[in-house]
Motif scaffolding. Structure first.
Motif, PDB file in Angstrom:
ATOM      1  N   TRP A 299       0.556  -7.037  -5.260  1.00 29.99           N
ATOM      2  CA  TRP A 299       1.611  -6.222  -5.862  1.00 29.99           C
ATOM      3  C   TRP A 299       1.262  -4.735  -5.782  1.00 29.99           C
ATOM      4  O   TRP A 299       2.152  -3.894  -5.587  1.00 29.99           O
ATOM      5  N   ALA A 300       0.002  -4.397  -5.900  1.00 33.32           N
ATOM      6  CA  ALA A 300      -0.412  -2.998  -5.799  1.00 33.32           C
ATOM      7  C   ALA A 300      -0.054  -2.428  -4.429  1.00 33.32           C
ATOM      8  O   ALA A 300       0.358  -1.265  -4.315  1.00 33.32           O
ATOM      9  N   ALA A 301      -0.208  -3.250  -3.375  1.00 28.34           N
ATOM     10  CA  ALA A 301       0.153  -2.793  -2.030  1.00 28.34           C
ATOM     11  C   ALA A 301       1.655  -2.536  -1.921  1.00 28.34           C
ATOM     12  O   ALA A 301       2.093  -1.550  -1.318  1.00 28.34           O
ATOM     13  N   VAL A 302       2.458  -3.406  -2.531  1.00 29.56           N
ATOM     14  CA  VAL A 302       3.910  -3.217  -2.509  1.00 29.56           C
ATOM     15  C   VAL A 302       4.292  -2.001  -3.339  1.00 29.56           C
ATOM     16  O   VAL A 302       5.119  -1.177  -2.923  1.00 29.56           O
ATOM     17  N   ARG A 303       3.694  -1.863  -4.496  1.00 24.87           N
ATOM     18  CA  ARG A 303       3.956  -0.697  -5.350  1.00 24.87           C
ATOM     19  C   ARG A 303       3.661   0.598  -4.608  1.00 24.87           C
ATOM     20  O   ARG A 303       4.395   1.579  -4.714  1.00 24.87           O
ATOM     21  N   GLY A 304       2.545   0.593  -3.863  1.00 19.77           N
ATOM     22  CA  GLY A 304       2.128   1.805  -3.178  1.00 19.77           C
ATOM     23  C   GLY A 304       3.066   2.215  -2.061  1.00 19.77           C
ATOM     24  O   GLY A 304       3.353   3.407  -1.868  1.00 19.77           O
TER      25      GLY A 304
END
Length: 335
Positions: free
Chosen positions: A289-294
């Motif tokens: 999810w952090a990758a998508v958020r970024g």
């Protein structure tokens, strides 16, 4: 595959002898059965019967002098094969209340931990006690945390129980509980996708909208929800990307894009616009999810909301396009 539990209606007279011969006798000869005293009283002039099978199945039968109702997660006796089926709200109140009490008590005897979640137990009772799906659906909550990764099953079950307590989906219980399915194995992908619709309904409800599920549109398709308020009436379609594999080619950003593209090129393309796409990434682990958020990738449909919910109630995400909904504090937006 058997479907969620419904009642069979017989507009005929059923004597003690006929119950003994056509129901108990049929069950005994096919799978082994015994009649036991019902756990609860039904009242109102109805006579009730409870049948327990050697394989763990259970069946209920309620009758007056000129009609009867049957419900069971077992083989249906041949004398009832051609009878019509009715939902829980379509049968006499005393019959549905009695069946609910009998089956809920049975469910909690078999899975005592579910007794802590009475609203969820009631809402999903048609699948928790179904013929084929009773083990898989309970296991999905108990061992798979209802599709949430790295989460405590009790916390996730409480999350859904508290939402269902609001009663906003009560009128649609049969169709919504049936989305969980009644397969004899845990289909994690399909079941998680079903729970994404409950998360979407919770987000919309918490944001102040009334929700109506399964909206038929002119193309012959059904979209997941209509969100309504005094000045809002919009359609919402939900999709849930599956957690990406560890290969770089199937990373989290690609998973979001590919899943949304499939939905956009399917139902939403047929619909011709006007619906909001909800992309639920609640199956993603923190790093994915952090990758998508970024990156906040586009999803080839606008308007769209991409988000991840956690069972503690926190939801964060981002928007693409002009989303005609106000979420207040329900969603923490990154944009």
């Amino acid at each position: 595959m058997a479907r969620p539990l419904r009642f069979r209606y017989s507009p005929q007279s059923w004597s003690d002898g006929r119950v003994q011969h056509d129901i108990l006798g049929s069950l005994q000869s096919n799978i082994g059965a015994r009649t036991v005293t019902p756990w609860f009283k039904i009242g109102g002039g109805w006579r009730s019967h409870r049948f327990e099978m050697e394989n763990g199945d259970v069946a209920l039968f309620a009758r007056t002098d000129d009609e009867a109702y049957w419900m069971g997660n077992t083989q249906t006796p041949s004398a009832l094969w051609k009878t019509d089926k009715f939902g829980w709200r379509e049968v006499p109140y005393r019959v549905s209340r009695w069946a609910k009490r009998e089956l809920t008590a049975t469910l909690h005897e078999q899975d005592p931990w579910l007794a802590e979640y009475p609203h969820l137990s009631w809402f999903f009772l048609p699948v928790f006690m179904s013929k084929d799906g009773r083990d898989s659906t309970r296991t999905f909550f108990r061992e798979h945390a209802a599709g949430f990764p790295d989460a405590d099953p009790r916390e996730t079950t409480r999350f859904f129980d508290e939402f269902l307590r609001t009663g906003v989906l009560d009128d649609y219980r049969h169709v919504m509980s049936g989305k969980l399915g009644t397969s004899d194995h845990v289909d994690h992908v399909r079941m998680s996708a079903a729970m994404a619709e409950f998360i979407a309904a919770k987000i919309l409800t918490d944001s102040g909208y009334d929700v109506v599920p399964e909206i038929e549109v002119t193309t012959g398709h059904s979209l997941d929800f209509r969100a309504e308020s005094n000045d809002t009436n919009v359609l919402v379609e939900v999709t849930r990307p599956q957690p990406p594999q560890k290969r770089a080619a199937s990373g989290p950003v690609a998973a979001v894009r590919d899943t949304a593209e499939t939905k956009t090129n399917g139902q939403l393309a047929e619909h011709g616009g006007g619906a909001i796409l909800f992309v639920d990434c609640s199956s993603f682990h923190d790093d994915a999810w952090a990758a998508v958020r970024g990156e906040q990738p586009d999803v080839r449909h606008r308007p769209a909301v991409v988000y991840r919910a956690r069972p503690n109630g926190h939801v964060d995400g981002y928007r693409k396009g002009a989303v005609p909904l106000e979420f207040g504090d329900t969603v923490e937006f990154l944009d």
